[in-house]
Scaffold this motif. Structure first.
Motif, PDB file in Angstrom:
ATOM      1  N   GLY A  12       0.787  -1.226   0.000  1.00 44.24           N
ATOM      2  CA  GLY A  12       0.000   0.000   0.000  1.00 44.24           C
ATOM      3  C   GLY A  12       0.816   1.271   0.000  1.00 44.24           C
ATOM      4  N   ALA A  13       1.954   1.263   0.674  1.00 41.37           N
ATOM      5  CA  ALA A  13       2.769   2.476   0.762  1.00 41.37           C
ATOM      6  C   ALA A  13       3.348   2.897  -0.580  1.00 41.37           C
ATOM      7  N   ASP A  14       3.316   2.010  -1.552  1.00 40.33           N
ATOM      8  CA  ASP A  14       3.864   2.324  -2.879  1.00 40.33           C
ATOM      9  C   ASP A  14       2.884   3.096  -3.756  1.00 40.33           C
ATOM     10  N   TYR A  15       1.657   3.331  -3.263  1.00 38.98           N
ATOM     11  CA  TYR A  15       0.624   3.928  -4.106  1.00 38.98           C
ATOM     12  C   TYR A  15      -0.066   5.089  -3.397  1.00 38.98           C
ATOM     13  N   ARG A  44      -6.271   4.348   3.826  1.00 36.27           N
ATOM     14  CA  ARG A  44      -6.601   5.771   3.939  1.00 36.27           C
ATOM     15  C   ARG A  44      -5.926   6.401   5.154  1.00 36.27           C
ATOM     16  N   ARG A  45      -5.814   5.662   6.244  1.00 32.87           N
ATOM     17  CA  ARG A  45      -5.122   6.204   7.416  1.00 32.87           C
ATOM     18  C   ARG A  45      -3.644   6.482   7.111  1.00 32.87           C
ATOM     19  N   GLY A  46      -3.098   5.742   6.158  1.00 33.89           N
ATOM     20  CA  GLY A  46      -1.722   5.954   5.745  1.00 33.89           C
ATOM     21  C   GLY A  46      -1.559   7.086   4.753  1.00 33.89           C
ATOM     22  N   GLY A  47      -2.643   7.775   4.434  1.00 29.87           N
ATOM     23  CA  GLY A  47      -2.576   8.918   3.532  1.00 29.87           C
ATOM     24  C   GLY A  47      -3.042   8.646   2.123  1.00 29.87           C
ATOM     25  N   GLY A  48      -3.432   7.406   1.808  1.00 26.14           N
ATOM     26  CA  GLY A  48      -3.890   7.075   0.468  1.00 26.14           C
ATOM     27  C   GLY A  48      -5.335   7.461   0.230  1.00 26.14           C
ATOM     28  N   LYS A  49      -5.701   7.595  -1.040  1.00 29.40           N
ATOM     29  CA  LYS A  49      -7.072   7.887  -1.437  1.00 29.40           C
ATOM     30  C   LYS A  49      -7.704   6.638  -2.041  1.00 29.40           C
ATOM     31  N   VAL A  50      -8.985   6.444  -1.782  1.00 26.91           N
ATOM     32  CA  VAL A  50      -9.700   5.281  -2.300  1.00 26.91           C
ATOM     33  C   VAL A  50     -10.859   5.739  -3.177  1.00 26.91           C
ATOM     34  N   CYS A  51     -10.792   5.341  -4.438  1.00 29.49           N
ATOM     35  CA  CYS A  51     -11.922   5.506  -5.356  1.00 29.49           C
ATOM     36  C   CYS A  51     -12.587   4.153  -5.528  1.00 29.49           C
ATOM     37  N   LEU A  52     -13.832   4.051  -5.102  1.00 27.07           N
ATOM     38  CA  LEU A  52     -14.598   2.845  -5.368  1.00 27.07           C
ATOM     39  C   LEU A  52     -15.082   2.939  -6.810  1.00 27.07           C
ATOM     40  N   MET A  53     -14.504   2.115  -7.676  1.00 22.00           N
ATOM     41  CA  MET A  53     -14.777   2.177  -9.106  1.00 22.00           C
ATOM     42  C   MET A  53     -15.571   0.939  -9.501  1.00 22.00           C
ATOM     43  N   THR A  54     -16.809   1.154  -9.887  1.00 20.11           N
ATOM     44  CA  THR A  54     -17.703   0.031 -10.129  1.00 20.11           C
ATOM     45  C   THR A  54     -18.364   0.111 -11.495  1.00 20.11           C
ATOM     46  N   ASN A  55     -18.610  -1.040 -12.072  1.00 13.67           N
ATOM     47  CA  ASN A  55     -19.362  -1.114 -13.320  1.00 13.67           C
ATOM     48  C   ASN A  55     -20.863  -1.169 -13.090  1.00 13.67           C
TER      49      ASN A  55
END
Length: 289
Positions: A12-15, A44-55
């Motif tokens: 996760g830290a790589d992204y 997210r607590r590590g600073g990453g963003k999450v986009c829930l990408m759904t079809n």
């Protein structure tokens, strides 16, 4: 060769951001996966963003309501981008005309009723019978619990003869709802193309949904993205086309091909399965955790 990992935290830290699929990764259509929720919260607590990408063929407010019903907390994600969003914009831009035949269930009425920002003054879209239509909006089967694509061959043959273009709001062929595998709009679009019909799709693996996600996240050109998903021809193919790394969740649609333990895919089976599909995601995991 894909690297099998035990948890998202290993990489996760790589992204900077995830494009995370829903069905088969975060839930099974009925029940959310607690370990997957925890993995996204930790990212997210590590600073990453999450986009829930759904079809999913529905606009994102309806997707959010479904997640709320399943108990998915809002601190597990930043934004939701659905295939329905991108397809709805194309429809309101007039991609298949203003008079359309809606091929899909009543539960997708929100696709026509929830007008997104920026389209409040757009010319209205009118749903009409097949023989009166200028185009087709396909959000799925009328009854995905009892029907199959072949049940639509006659109507789609008629539509093709009329020269009607189709917008497919969901490129997925099938999804698993609990223990049941059901057909999606993509299966009807596939049949329509076989019959000679013209189809446009805007969800994964096609570029518009990724462009929309990146614009909404606003992370800049140097952002590092990881696509997470169980669909080899949607999530993983889309990541390949976009030039981004992928984490393949083997315990979703392909679970039966990976050995008896859904949490731990057998490396030999996984390697052979991927080779036959000419895909090589950077990482693989049994279930998102």
């Amino acid at each position: 060769m894909t690297r099998i990992i035990e948890s998202l935290s290993q990489i996760g830290a790589d992204y900077d951001a995830l494009f995370c699929d829903l069905w088969g990764c975060l839930h099974n259509g009925k029940t959310a996966y607690p370990a997957a929720i925890a993995a996204l919260q930790q990212f997210r607590r590590g600073g990453g963003k999450v986009c829930l990408m759904t079809n999913a063929p529905r606009p994102n407010p309806m997707v959010e309501r479904q997640l709320n019903r399943m108990g998915v907390p809002t601190d597990a994600w930043d934004i939701i981008v659905s295939s329905g969003d991108a397809t709805q914009a194309a429809m309101l831009d007039g991609a298949v005309g203003r008079r359309v035949w809606h091929l899909g269930p009543d539960k997708d009425d929100s696709f026509f009723e929830l007008i997104p920002p920026g389209y409040e003054t757009a010319e209205p879209i009118t749903r009409v019978a097949l023989d009166k239509a200028e185009g087709i909006i396909c959000t799925g089967l009328f009854d995905d619990l009892t029907e199959a694509p072949e049940d639509y061959r006659t109507r789609l043959t008629q539509a093709q003869a009329l020269g009607l273009p189709m917008l497919s709001a969901n490129p997925d062929i099938v999804v698993d709802m609990g223990e049941d595998r059901i057909y999606c709009a993509g299966a009807l679009a596939e049949l329509y193309e076989e019959l000679g019909g013209k189809v446009s799709s805007f969800g994964k693996p096609h570029a518009p949904i990724y462009d929309r996600a990146r614009n909404l996240l606003g992370l800049g050109s140097g952002a590092r993205y990881l696509a997470v998903g169980d669909g080899i021809n949607t999530d993983i193919l889309g990541a390949t086309r976009e030039g981004i790394d992928a984490l393949f969740v083997t315990g979703g649609l392909a679970a039966d091909s990976m050995g008896p333990d859904v949490e731990n895919p057998e490396p030999e089976r996984l390697t052979e399965w991927l080779a036959t599909r000419q895909q090589d995601p950077k990482y693989s995991i049994g279930r998102l955790r």
